[in-house]
Design an enzyme around this catalytic site. Structure first.
Site, short mmCIF file in Angstrom:
data_model
loop_
_atom_site.label_atom_id
_atom_site.label_comp_id
_atom_site.label_asym_id
_atom_site.label_seq_id
_atom_site.Cartn_x
_atom_site.Cartn_y
_atom_site.Cartn_z
N GLU A 170 -5.58 -5.39 10.45
CA GLU A 170 -4.57 -4.36 10.69
C GLU A 170 -4.89 -3.61 11.99
OE1 GLU A 170 -2.53 -2.99 6.87
OE2 GLU A 170 -4.41 -1.91 6.96
N HIS A 222 -9.81 0.86 4.78
CA HIS A 222 -8.53 1.02 5.48
C HIS A 222 -8.75 1.93 6.68
CE1 HIS A 222 -4.47 2.31 6.42
NE2 HIS A 222 -4.06 1.22 5.80
N GLU A 245 -7.20 4.34 7.85
CA GLU A 245 -7.03 5.78 7.61
C GLU A 245 -8.27 6.36 6.92
OE1 GLU A 245 -3.27 5.39 5.60
OE2 GLU A 245 -2.41 4.71 7.49
N GLY A 297 2.12 1.94 10.90
CA GLY A 297 3.06 3.06 10.83
C GLY A 297 3.78 3.37 12.13
N ASN A 327 0.85 -1.18 0.00
CA ASN A 327 0.00 0.00 0.00
C ASN A 327 0.89 1.24 0.00
OD1 ASN A 327 -1.85 2.02 0.52
ND2 ASN A 327 -2.44 1.28 2.55
N TRP A 328 0.96 1.91 -1.14
CA TRP A 328 1.87 3.05 -1.26
C TRP A 328 1.31 4.33 -0.63
CZ3 TRP A 328 3.89 2.61 -7.08
CH2 TRP A 328 4.56 1.38 -7.20
N LYS A 329 0.03 4.30 -0.28
CA LYS A 329 -0.63 5.46 0.33
C LYS A 329 -0.41 6.72 -0.53
CE LYS A 329 -0.40 3.15 4.75
NZ LYS A 329 -0.40 3.22 6.20
N GLY A 348 2.74 -1.37 4.33
CA GLY A 348 2.69 0.06 4.03
C GLY A 348 4.08 0.61 3.78
N GLY A 349 4.65 1.24 4.80
CA GLY A 349 5.95 1.90 4.68
C GLY A 349 7.03 1.08 3.97
N SER A 355 3.19 -2.41 10.33
CA SER A 355 4.64 -2.39 10.59
C SER A 355 5.36 -3.66 10.17
CB SER A 355 4.90 -2.08 12.07
OG SER A 355 4.45 -0.77 12.37
P1 PGA Z 1 2.60 0.09 7.71
O1 PGA Z 1 1.15 0.31 7.05
O2 PGA Z 1 3.16 -1.18 7.12
O3 PGA Z 1 3.37 1.31 7.32
O4 PGA Z 1 2.40 -0.03 9.18
C1 PGA Z 1 0.29 -0.77 6.83
C2 PGA Z 1 -1.01 -0.29 6.22
O5 PGA Z 1 -1.46 0.81 6.55
O6 PGA Z 1 -1.60 -0.99 5.39
#
Ligand code: PGA
Length: 245
Positions: free
Chosen positions: A164, A92, A94, A170, A6-8, A226-227, A205
């Protein structure tokens, strides 16, 4: 196994193309691991052209539940399909916490994705407060039920679930594999026998140091990263770990 990135809301077009190029050049001979990346909407077309021959699929990070018409700023599921998407992230955390998505809107988006043949990845997970109050299972089951009420158990099982925990996204603080496994087991039993083949991913994470311990757990079928998916080498290492299983 499935590894999703997930590149956000990161990077410009040239960064997306660079990352896609790096991933597309990996050695995918005989890989049983599915890889799906989620670039920002504006970069999907370019990324999907780059990775289409590399056995890497592309998805949207969000979608509208509506089909078309006067909905300024929205992107429909059919539009995602049209530019090469096979998957879409739905609900998600967010989107839920920062952009006002409700159980109802998440369920409608999940239904809209299934309707056009996109595979939705439903994100579920508890906040730190809910976690500390011991409400994890209750929250996750409620999030699953909201979608099940709209699309039925069969519909829910034809997508993918990503657990998640919000306190882990994050933060650098992944859940313990045993903790995640216990939630995954709850999700698996909620899906019952129609969900025997449904993939349940862990997200929060993940990196190349903690992914393998997570992936070996019985009910964990891969990860939503994500990251660490923004660095090609690191993301490729995570894919390699999944390929071992
Ligand atoms: P993260 O994000 O790996 O940076 O914790 C995961 C996600 O939001 O899907």
């Amino acid at each position: 196994m499935l590894v999703a990135g997930n590149w956000k809301m990161n990077g410009l077009l040239r960064d997306a193309e660079y990352l896609a190029d790096k991933l597309a050049s990996r050695n995918i001979q005989n890989s049983k691991t599915e890889v799906v990346i989620f670039p920002p909407f504006l970069h999907i077309s370019a990324v999907s052209r780059i990775v289409q021959k590399a056995n890497i699929q592309v998805g949207g990070q969000n979608c509208s539940a509506l089909k078309s018409g006067a909905n300024t700023g929205e992107i429909s599921c059919e539009m995602l399909l049209d530019v090469g998407c096979s998957h879409v992230l739905v609900g998600h955390s967010e989107r839920r916490s920062l952009h006002g998505e409700t159980e109802t809107s998440v369920a409608n988006k999940y239904a809209a994705a299934l309707d056009v043949g996109l595979t939705p990845i439903l994100c579920v997970g508890e906040s730190l407060e809910q976690h500390d109050l011991g409400k994890t299972q209750e929250v996750v089951l409620r999030q699953l039920s909201a979608v099940k009420e709209t699309v039925g158990l069969g519909g829910l099982c034809s997508g993918i679930i990503a657990y998640e925990p919000l306190w882990s996204i994050g933060t650098g603080l992944a859940a313990l594999p045993s903790q995640a496994q216990s939630v995954h087991q709850t999700i698996r039993s909620c899906l019952g026998s129609p969900g025997a083949k449904t993939r349940v991913l862990y997200g929060g994470s993940l990196n190349s140091e903690n992914s393998l311990a997570m992936f070996v757990e019985k009910d964990i079928d891969g990860g939503l990263v994500g990251g660490a998916s923004l660095q090609s080498e690191e993301f490729l290492r995570i894919i390699k770990l999944a390929e071992q299983l």
